[in-house]
Motif scaffolding. Structure first.
Motif, mmCIF file in Angstrom:
data_model
loop_
_atom_site.group_PDB
_atom_site.id
_atom_site.type_symbol
_atom_site.label_atom_id
_atom_site.label_comp_id
_atom_site.label_asym_id
_atom_site.label_seq_id
_atom_site.Cartn_x
_atom_site.Cartn_y
_atom_site.Cartn_z
ATOM 1 N N ALA A 1 -4.406 -0.131 4.363
ATOM 2 C CA ALA A 1 -4.790 1.124 4.255
ATOM 3 C C ALA A 1 -3.647 1.905 5.451
ATOM 4 O O ALA A 1 -3.100 1.344 6.334
ATOM 5 N N ASP A 2 -3.291 2.995 5.193
ATOM 6 C CA ASP A 2 -2.706 4.057 6.117
ATOM 7 C C ASP A 2 -3.672 4.640 6.788
ATOM 8 O O ASP A 2 -4.487 4.904 6.524
ATOM 9 N N ILE A 3 -3.263 4.897 8.001
ATOM 10 C CA ILE A 3 -3.817 5.658 9.272
ATOM 11 C C ILE A 3 -3.200 6.775 9.661
ATOM 12 O O ILE A 3 -1.961 6.989 9.810
ATOM 13 N N TRP B 1 -8.557 6.024 8.005
ATOM 14 C CA TRP B 1 -8.009 4.899 7.126
ATOM 15 C C TRP B 1 -7.913 5.054 5.696
ATOM 16 O O TRP B 1 -9.100 5.110 5.233
ATOM 17 N N SER B 2 -6.935 5.256 5.038
ATOM 18 C CA SER B 2 -6.907 5.539 3.512
ATOM 19 C C SER B 2 -6.343 4.361 2.894
ATOM 20 O O SER B 2 -5.237 4.190 3.289
ATOM 21 N N GLU B 3 -7.014 3.775 1.921
ATOM 22 C CA GLU B 3 -6.736 2.265 1.091
ATOM 23 C C GLU B 3 -5.327 2.967 0.327
ATOM 24 O O GLU B 3 -5.102 4.088 -0.331
ATOM 25 N N GLN B 4 -4.270 2.033 0.474
ATOM 26 C CA GLN B 4 -2.936 2.215 0.131
ATOM 27 C C GLN B 4 -2.993 2.813 -1.492
ATOM 28 O O GLN B 4 -2.043 3.611 -1.618
ATOM 29 N N ARG B 5 -3.586 1.983 -2.175
ATOM 30 C CA ARG B 5 -3.412 2.201 -3.743
ATOM 31 C C ARG B 5 -4.327 3.410 -4.095
ATOM 32 O O ARG B 5 -3.493 4.198 -5.052
ATOM 33 N N THR B 6 -5.331 3.434 -3.716
ATOM 34 C CA THR B 6 -6.036 4.475 -4.162
ATOM 35 C C THR B 6 -6.210 5.695 -3.425
ATOM 36 O O THR B 6 -6.780 6.921 -3.802
ATOM 37 N N GLY B 7 -6.080 5.535 -2.030
ATOM 38 C CA GLY B 7 -6.351 6.670 -1.124
ATOM 39 C C GLY B 7 -7.662 6.789 -0.462
ATOM 40 O O GLY B 7 -8.024 7.582 0.136
#
Length: 328
Positions: free
Chosen positions: A144-146, A162-168
């Protein structure tokens, strides 16, 4: 945060005016639109845990399905009173097996994790928050991106997301006070993405009310003008949303006036003052949620205000100071 809401449309926000020189970074608007779109498109299942600095803890099991424009959801409470909440768009049914009761109501999608924004509203969120990516992490086995959303004034809290990298998809969020202390945290402890759609099954469950007493929520839309209320001055960033007239469990009719800045939400509950039921004025806090109790003088009879929101208590005080009773 017992129920997860799915955005019904992409939110239009004004992007931040200033862009740094160098590699492009997402503005507040771009980050929030990405999070909204991810929630709108994803089908998922998982276990969701909410904890606060005060020690409160709750968890739920969630199944979330997006079937075209239809949003369906099932939330089973794993702590507290057993209950199952089912939602089809704005139609919500809460099954209480111990009392064999099902409560039905219509709810508007107002900013609840993982959908932090009130959908379809034109908020100037970028005027009140700054966004910057602060790293990467892993939540429930997903990279995840923070991103840190920092308030530009003292009238609202900050958020670390925290945003899951593939889906957001938002997989974790923290609400932060002015000193960066975590007031409340919500996160998936386990998560499955792209689960097979079970839309038909969830709709069948909403129709399975045999053996239950059905109670319909008594609340209707109204307006501040019709109810005789106004704010003498706006609270910066917070725009009035819906107002509802509803009947409380004690059979007293109250109104709920909802405000939002696109992330944080404040509700003002107003009812006629009753010296036998209403105690002393005061304030309380649980995690990121603050509550203010105050008597509101009026020429034709005093009122009792209960202001609730995930905002600093000073913000609730500004709402209370500017609230004015007018003749409906």
């Amino acid at each position: 945060m017992a129920l997860l809401w799915c955005a019904s449309s992409v939110v239009g926000l004004a992007a931040a005016a200033d862009r740094p020189i160098g590699p492009p970074e997402r503005s507040v608007a771009e980050w929030l639109v990405r999070l909204q779109q991810a929630t709108n498109m994803q089908s998922y299942a998982g276990t969701f845990v909410v904890s606060s600095a005060s020690g409160a803890l709750s968890s739920s099991r969630i199944w979330h399905v997006c079937d075209g424009e239809v949003q369906l959801e099932r939330v089973d409470a794993l702590t507290g009173t057993p209950r199952t909440t089912l939602r089809r768009n704005e139609a919500v049914m809460t099954f209480l097996p111990q009392s064999r009761t099902v409560r039905t109501e219509q709810r508007d999608a107002m900013g609840v994790f993982p959908n932090l924004l009130a959908p379809g509203k034109d908020f100037s969120t970028a005027d009140y928050y700054a966004a910057r990516q602060v790293g990467q992490g892993r939540v429930a086995g997903f990279d995840a991106d923070i991103v840190l959303l920092s308030p530009r004034d003292g009238k609202r809290f900050g958020y670390r997301i925290w945003s899951e990298q593939r889906t957001g998809l938002v997989v974790k969020t923290q609400t932060l006070d002015a000193g960066g202390r975590v007031l409340e945290q919500a996160a998936f402890s386990e998560l499955l993405l792209d689960v097979p759609a079970q839309a038909g099954q969830l709709q069948q469950m909403m129709a399975a009310t045999d053996g239950y007493r059905v109670e319909k929520s008594e609340h209707v839309r109204t307006s501040a003008e019709a109810e005789g209320w106004r704010l003498k001055a706006e609270v910066p960033g917070f725009r009035p949303q819906q107002m509802y007239r509803r009947r409380a469990p004690n059979a007293v009719t109250m109104v709920q006036w909802i405000f939002s800045d696109g992330l944080a939400t404040v509700s003002l509950f107003l009812e006629p003052f009753d010296g036998q039921r209403h105690g002393a004025e005061g304030m309380a806090a649980m995690g990121a949620t603050h509550t203010l109790l105050r008597r509101v003088p009026a020429a034709t009879g005093d009122w009792w205000l209960t202001a609730v929101g995930e905002v600093p208590v000073q913000t609730l005080q500004v709402f209370a100071q500017n609230l004015e009773r007018r003749n409906p």
